[in-house]
Motif scaffolding. Structure first.
Motif, PDB file in Angstrom:
ATOM      1  N   UNK A  77     -10.869  -0.513   8.916  1.00  0.00           N
ATOM      2  CA  UNK A  77     -12.167  -0.097   8.389  1.00  0.00           C
ATOM      3  C   UNK A  77     -12.011   1.311   7.854  1.00  0.00           C
ATOM      4  N   UNK A  78     -12.948   1.719   7.010  1.00  0.00           N
ATOM      5  CA  UNK A  78     -12.909   3.050   6.434  1.00  0.00           C
ATOM      6  C   UNK A  78     -12.174   3.063   5.104  1.00  0.00           C
ATOM      7  N   UNK A  79     -12.018   4.247   4.539  1.00  0.00           N
ATOM      8  CA  UNK A  79     -11.428   4.393   3.209  1.00  0.00           C
ATOM      9  C   UNK A  79     -10.358   5.469   3.208  1.00  0.00           C
ATOM     10  N   UNK A  80      -9.260   5.189   2.519  1.00  0.00           N
ATOM     11  CA  UNK A  80      -8.182   6.164   2.331  1.00  0.00           C
ATOM     12  C   UNK A  80      -7.950   6.310   0.834  1.00  0.00           C
ATOM     13  N   UNK A  81      -7.908   7.560   0.364  1.00  0.00           N
ATOM     14  CA  UNK A  81      -7.682   7.834  -1.053  1.00  0.00           C
ATOM     15  C   UNK A  81      -6.567   8.852  -1.206  1.00  0.00           C
ATOM     16  N   UNK A  82      -5.764   8.668  -2.239  1.00  0.00           N
ATOM     17  CA  UNK A  82      -4.640   9.543  -2.538  1.00  0.00           C
ATOM     18  C   UNK A  82      -4.743   9.979  -3.991  1.00  0.00           C
ATOM     19  N   UNK A  83      -4.834  11.300  -4.204  1.00  0.00           N
ATOM     20  CA  UNK A  83      -4.915  11.852  -5.556  1.00  0.00           C
ATOM     21  C   UNK A  83      -6.028  11.192  -6.367  1.00  0.00           C
ATOM     22  N   UNK A  84      -7.137  10.932  -5.687  1.00  0.00           N
ATOM     23  CA  UNK A  84      -8.317  10.401  -6.350  1.00  0.00           C
ATOM     24  C   UNK A  84      -8.346   8.901  -6.497  1.00  0.00           C
ATOM     25  N   UNK A  85      -7.332   8.194  -6.006  1.00  0.00           N
ATOM     26  CA  UNK A  85      -7.273   6.744  -6.168  1.00  0.00           C
ATOM     27  C   UNK A  85      -7.140   6.087  -4.789  1.00  0.00           C
ATOM     28  N   UNK A  86      -7.543   4.831  -4.670  1.00  0.00           N
ATOM     29  CA  UNK A  86      -7.383   4.149  -3.382  1.00  0.00           C
ATOM     30  C   UNK A  86      -5.922   4.124  -2.944  1.00  0.00           C
ATOM     31  N   UNK A  87      -5.687   4.428  -1.678  1.00  0.00           N
ATOM     32  CA  UNK A  87      -4.314   4.426  -1.154  1.00  0.00           C
ATOM     33  C   UNK A  87      -3.686   3.056  -1.350  1.00  0.00           C
ATOM     34  N   UNK A  88      -2.438   3.047  -1.743  1.00  0.00           N
ATOM     35  CA  UNK A  88      -1.727   1.791  -1.953  1.00  0.00           C
ATOM     36  C   UNK A  88      -1.731   1.329  -3.392  1.00  0.00           C
ATOM     37  N   UNK A  89      -2.617   1.850  -4.225  1.00  0.00           N
ATOM     38  CA  UNK A  89      -2.590   1.487  -5.644  1.00  0.00           C
ATOM     39  C   UNK A  89      -1.277   1.970  -6.258  1.00  0.00           C
ATOM     40  N   UNK A  90      -0.653   1.157  -7.097  1.00  0.00           N
ATOM     41  CA  UNK A  90       0.605   1.595  -7.727  1.00  0.00           C
ATOM     42  C   UNK A  90       0.489   2.932  -8.446  1.00  0.00           C
ATOM     43  N   UNK A  91      -0.655   3.173  -9.090  1.00  0.00           N
ATOM     44  CA  UNK A  91      -0.835   4.429  -9.827  1.00  0.00           C
ATOM     45  C   UNK A  91      -0.809   5.628  -8.878  1.00  0.00           C
TER      46      UNK A  91
END
Length: 322
Positions: A77-91
């Motif tokens: 549950x909850x949200x993780x973001x990396x450099x403005x994008x959802x964590x785990x996104x290839x970008x």
């Protein structure tokens, strides 16, 4: 290791997101493995260009949090973001460098071959890879050792090649999980210099560690996690708190002196002619000095005592292994 991060050919400048975008963010993150709760409502934010320390005892949830940020594990549950994008996104993942605590590389490969492979994965153009490989090998203290097979590397050299693969793609965010665990004091100093060079380049560093002395030397802010929950976060000075004790060194310590000083605080420890006096405010130092001298004692030293990060840490955690 080199003492700073060189820009080098083809250096990719950090790509800032929209104003106010965090380098990484966890918001109300939970992670459960069966009945075991690894993370419990973890919320934290790391700003671009920060060196951020994530502290906790073994089993507290540090590595689980990093795996969620890299997309290797999904939060319950909850949200993780990396450099403005959802964590785990290839970008997002393309802009991250990651060194796990426990890693194994193909030991039959040479250091150069390993970095070439990771450079391809990170999108480093073929024409730039040889120069970039030489650059990171020098940066981590392995210049001239890239032709050796990894099976011949010592523990410290393996840690260094791990750092090199984390940096090969010129990441904007570097996640380091116990990066100095296999290094001697010289190697730890070199890693600190490397992290300082990354900060100077505007690269964000998220550092998992239980070596508190290392964290004190390199981090801008820290968060302490215990049993899956963040129990405190902030700047190091705020976490340790202000001085709340006075160290008093006199020619002798006897009951009359202890009684006199007891009017200004509480004596915590006595060793020979030295004692530590717990006080509500260090402003009482002048009164303590006056009281000591007027009572006929020779005062050699009176200094405020700053609580260390280790003392603050031990006061916050109960232990992560359950």
């Amino acid at each position: 290791m080199a003492d700073r991060v060189e820009a080098g050919p083809g250096r990719r400048a950090p790509q800032a997101g929209p104003p106010g975008t965090a380098a990484l963010e966890l918001a109300g993150v939970h992670k459960r493995y069966g009945r075991h709760v690894a993370l419990d409502d973890v919320t934290l934010r790391v700003e671009p260009g920060e060196v951020f320390g994530f502290l906790g005892p073994n089993g507290a949830g540090k590595t689980t949090a990093v795996k969620i940020l890299t997309g290797l594990v999904h939060a319950s549950a909850g949200e993780a973001r990396v450099l403005g994008r959802p964590a785990g996104e290839p970008a997002a993942r393309r802009r991250i460098g990651y060194l796990p605590e426990h890693f194994r590389f193909q030991d039959w490969a040479t250091g150069t071959a390993l970095l070439d492979f990771h450079g391809r994965l990170a999108g480093v153009p073929a024409a730039q890879r040889p120069a970039r490989i030489a650059e990171v090998l020098e940066l981590v203290g392995l210049a001239g050792r890239g032709g050796q097979r990894i099976r011949t590397y010592s523990k410290g050299m393996s840690q260094r090649i791990g750092l090199a693969q984390a940096l090969i793609g010129r990441p904007e965010l570097v996640l380091l999980d116990e990066p100095t665990s296999a290094l001697d004091p010289v190697g730890r100093r070199e890693v600190r210099d490397l992290i300082g060079g990354l900060r100077a380049q505007g690269v964000t560093v998220f550092l998992n560690s239980h070596l508190l002395s290392e964290v004190e030397l390199v981090c801008d802010r820290v968060a302490v996690i215990d049993r899956g929950r963040v129990v405190r976060s902030g700047r190091l000075a705020d976490l340790a708190g202000s001085a709340t004790a006075l160290r008093v060194v006199v020619d002798r310590v006897d009951p009359p002196l202890l009684e006199a000083l007891g009017r200004h605080g509480r004596v915590r420890s006595v060793q020979g002619g030295s004692l530590t006096l717990l006080v509500d405010d260090v402003e009482v130092a002048a009164a303590v000095a006056d009281c000591t001298v007027r009572a006929g004692y020779r005062l050699f030293q009176l200094v405020p005592v700053q609580r260390t990060l280790e003392e603050a840490f031990l006061g916050l955690v109960h232990g992560g292994d359950r």
